[in-house]
Scaffold this motif. Structure first.
Motif, PDB file in Angstrom:
ATOM      1  N   SER A   1       0.886  -1.160  -0.027  1.00 32.21           N
ATOM      2  CA  SER A   1       0.103   0.027   0.110  1.00 32.21           C
ATOM      3  C   SER A   1       0.819   1.161   0.039  1.00 32.21           C
ATOM      4  O   SER A   1       0.563   2.350  -0.646  1.00 32.21           O
ATOM      5  N   LYS A   2       1.990   1.271   0.610  1.00 29.96           N
ATOM      6  CA  LYS A   2       3.035   2.348   0.695  1.00 29.96           C
ATOM      7  C   LYS A   2       3.426   2.460  -0.575  1.00 29.96           C
ATOM      8  O   LYS A   2       3.602   3.625  -1.082  1.00 29.96           O
ATOM      9  N   GLN A   3       3.774   1.303  -1.236  1.00 33.24           N
ATOM     10  CA  GLN A   3       4.209   1.611  -2.727  1.00 33.24           C
ATOM     11  C   GLN A   3       3.262   2.345  -3.837  1.00 33.24           C
ATOM     12  O   GLN A   3       3.662   3.039  -4.525  1.00 33.24           O
ATOM     13  N   GLN A   4       2.156   1.715  -3.434  1.00 37.83           N
ATOM     14  CA  GLN A   4       1.106   2.085  -4.219  1.00 37.83           C
ATOM     15  C   GLN A   4       0.844   3.485  -4.181  1.00 37.83           C
ATOM     16  O   GLN A   4       0.725   4.724  -5.171  1.00 37.83           O
ATOM     17  N   LYS A   5       0.781   4.417  -2.900  1.00 37.44           N
ATOM     18  CA  LYS A   5       0.736   5.657  -2.512  1.00 37.44           C
ATOM     19  C   LYS A   5       1.938   6.683  -3.209  1.00 37.44           C
ATOM     20  O   LYS A   5       1.715   7.454  -3.711  1.00 37.44           O
TER      21      LYS A   5
END
Lengths: 378, 309
Positions: free
Chosen positions: B227-231
């Motif tokens: 999710s961090k990567q997506q953000k």
């Protein structure tokens, strides 16, 4: 006078102390060296072990302080690392520093295959008990199924020092024979449709996850099995050296010169310890049979677990059961076997990356299993 | 800031070293068993029957008790110093050492200068001469050849209250109080689980539990990381779009000005992307090198293969 001296000298020679059992062991050593050089089966291990067997089986006049079992001899001092069990954790340090756990981190459910393949250890344990071995001896023999030489040496030095030579040689021999033992079992247990399963490519793993893995992995496993700390601690510490990004020199030493030195010493001294009078016993034959059995059960456990696990997975997430064998550790040979067998059925289905997950999980699993056996039987 | 960091690191190092030092040290020693009236019990090297007491090393490391003190006088904690330099004062892990309370210190390291008959309490004192590591009140009702000791080696009070102590069914100088004929773990397993199935089930359960816990933890960290990567990638896309707008708005003159500025900057700072390819050769006095010498045969002599002849 000269005649008397020569007669005395003759008594010190290997010819005067010769027995056919020594010759048999020397032949076994030569076979190891042949397999290593000609067939390239685990040469890093089989060359030192093979030559060690030859060194250890030169007939000696007792009391010259040169034999490996003679207190204070050079070989005896080098053998100390095996007896006291400090070589195996050093090898684990190197393994940790050279292992990339990304495949496992990206698909953590593969860890369970590494657990299932430990069935080989306990399958061999129960059969060894039935054959009349004591629980401690059976535990030491069973660990051969972990397909991890250093773990086998570590545990047998604690539980059954008398059987350590046979157990170590058996473990390393079968590790070299992984490409021969595993494929028939894998093919027997899987259908053609299962062998063609394509797995989802692993997601990229962030550097933070890689740094966290050794810390969390160690804390969880060590709290559950504290007796495995020497192996688990060194394995995860080595991996932290690799992944921290700030200890490159230490990591390079651990996975380079250090592991090489310890491999030479452990291989040579384990080979030397197979002195004919200590090694050639009926028990050694049983150990070799049980070793093969444990490898087969471990492969069976890994493959069957994947097949059962697949029943609960959604169609797109299914695991190719051909990577089940890789749970037996033996890094990276068993993963390579998964890849080669997979390619036989689909030239474009590369399983190596996926198989590395259960493969490194097997290393953790066998270290945990060794810790359990040590806790219950040590 | 650096000073603060230095103090912090030093503090941690000192704290750790203090704990490490005390982890396996004199503080692990315990008074373990004592016998006051010795008539037919254990005799010393001189053939005398005297009162004795035993110390036990509770740790799994060797402890040197040389320099520590034994006393029966709370006002004189340094009454008997255990001699330093005697190899026998190094007590191996989980082992016992016996002292003769015969008021005859000239008989050797393990003969002390007071007796148990005259003692109310005996103390084992650290080498600093101040810290009482263990003490025990000497029971007055103890019979002849009867010993008083910890029911289990090393377990019980260290404040003299006698908790965990009792009159022993038999005396055990220099050996385990609870008896020495204990079964090994392997023997227990052989008796309780002859087929090995219980151990197999237990061990597989533990291996699976450990790896299932790891599996869940890394599934969770994987979700967080993804999710961090997506953000991050969403933010990067927004930045690229913003940059695209700027690019569209930038005129050709501006690009030319930037290029000129960079060119001038590189010329002034002599920064360059590639090295000069000029090779300079200078003469050296040493005209001879064995590496190319034929007489030292450091190079392989050319040979003709059979089919080339």
């Amino acid at each position: 006078m000269i005649g008397e001296n020569l007669r005395q000298f003759w008594q010190y020679t290997g010819f005067a102390n010769f027995e056919w059992t020594y010759l048999l062991m020397i032949c076994i050593g030569l076979v190891f060296i042949y397999l290593a050089i000609k067939k390239e089966w685990e040469p890093m291990l089989l060359v030192p072990i093979g030559f060690g067997i030859i060194i250890g089986n030169i007939p000696l006049f007792p009391g010259l302080s040169v034999g490996i079992y003679e207190e204070g001899s050079v070989l005896n001092i080098l053998y100390y690392g095996v007896i006291k069990g400090f070589y195996p954790p050093l090898i684990f340090l190197g393994i940790g520093a050279m292992t990339d756990f990304s495949a496992l981190i990206s698909n953590p459910k593969l860890l369970l295959i590494g657990a299932a393949a430990q069935l080989g250890i306990f399958g061999a344990y129960t059969v060894a008990l039935a054959l009349g071995f004591s629980p401690a001896e059976a535990g030491a023999i069973g660990i051969i199924g972990g397909a991890d030489g250093p773990t086998a040496i570590f545990l047998s030095s604690r539980l059954a020092p008398d059987l350590m030579g046979a157990i170590a040689v058996s473990a390393y021999s079968y590790m070299a024979l992984v490409p021969v033992i595993q494929p028939p079992i894998m093919k027997l247990l899987t259908t053609k449709k299962e062998r063609l399963i394509r797995m989802k490519p692993p997601r990229p793993v962030s550097p933070t996850e890689k740094k966290l893995f050794p810390i969390i992995g160690f804390l969880v496993t060590a709290f559950i099995v504290p007796s495995g700390i020497p192996l688990l601690g060194m394995l995860f510490f080595g991996n932290l050296l690799k992944e921290s990004g700030v200890t490159r020199r230490l990591a390079e030493t651990a996975r380079g010169p250090l592991i090489d030195i310890v491999t030479i010493l452990i291989g040579l001294t384990v080979g030397c310890s197979t002195q004919a009078d200590k090694f050639l016993q009926l028990k050694s034959v049983y150990i070799f049979i049980l070793g093969a059995f444990s490898f087969m059960v471990a492969t069976f456990g890994g493959v069957m677990f994947v097949k059962i696990f697949n029943l609960f997975l959604k169609p797109g997430n299914k695991i190719n059961p051909l990577i089940g064998n890789a749970g037996v550790s033996a890094v990276p040979d068993s993963a390579r076997v998964s890849q080669l067998v997979g390619l036989q059925y689909d030239k474009t289905n590369h399983l190596l990356m996926h198989a590395m997950g259960p493969n490194v999980a097997g290393v953790i699993g066998s270290a945990v299993a060794a810790g359990i056996l040590l806790g219950f039987l040590g | 800031m650096n000073k603060l960091r230095f103090i912090l690191v030093s503090g941690i190092a000192v704290t750790l070293s203090v704990f490490t030092l005390s982890a396996q040290s004199q503080s692990d020693m315990r008074l373990n068993e004592l016998l006051i009236h010795n008539e037919t019990n254990f005799e010393d090297d001189f053939g005398f029957h005297n009162g004795w007491f035993e110390l036990f090393n509770t740790s799994y490391g060797t402890v040197n008790i040389g320099g520590c003190f034994l006393t029966n006088d709370p006002n004189n904690l340094k009454k008997y110093i255990i001699p330093k330099g005697d190899v026998l004062t190094q007590i191996p892990p989980r082992q016992h050492i016996l002292f003769w309370a015969d008021n005859n210190p000239y008989h050797g390291t393990f003969h002390i200068n007071f007796t148990l008959e005259e003692s109310d309490t005996i103390y084992f004192v650290a080498s600093d001469g101040r810290t009482v590591i263990d003490k025990i009140a000497v029971p007055k009702n103890l019979g002849v050849d009867q010993s008083y000791g910890r029911i289990e080696d090393g377990i019980g009070s260290i404040d003299g209250s006698g908790e965990g102590w009792g009159i022993m069914p038999w005396t055990s100088p220099s050996t385990n109080n609870a008896g020495v004929d204990e079964e090994s773990k392997s023997q227990i397993m052989a008796r309780e689980d002859p087929g090995g199935w219980i151990l197999t089930m237990t061990a597989m359960l533990v291996v699976f539990s450990a790896l299932i816990i790891l599996c869940f933890i890394f599934k969770f960290t994987g979700h967080v990381a993804t999710s961090k990567q997506q953000k991050k990638s969403t933010a990067a896309t927004a930045d690229t779009e913003a940059a695209g707008t700027i690019v569209k708005e930038t005129s050709a003159e501006t690009y030319a000005a930037i290029a000129l500025a960079l060119h001038l900057f590189h010329e002034e700072t002599e920064a360059h992307d590639h090295e000069s390819l000029t090779i300079t050769m200078s003469h050296t006095d040493r005209s001879y090198s064995p590496w190319s010498s034929k007489i030292y045969t450091l190079r392989q002599t050319p040979t003709l293969k059979k089919n080339q002849r």
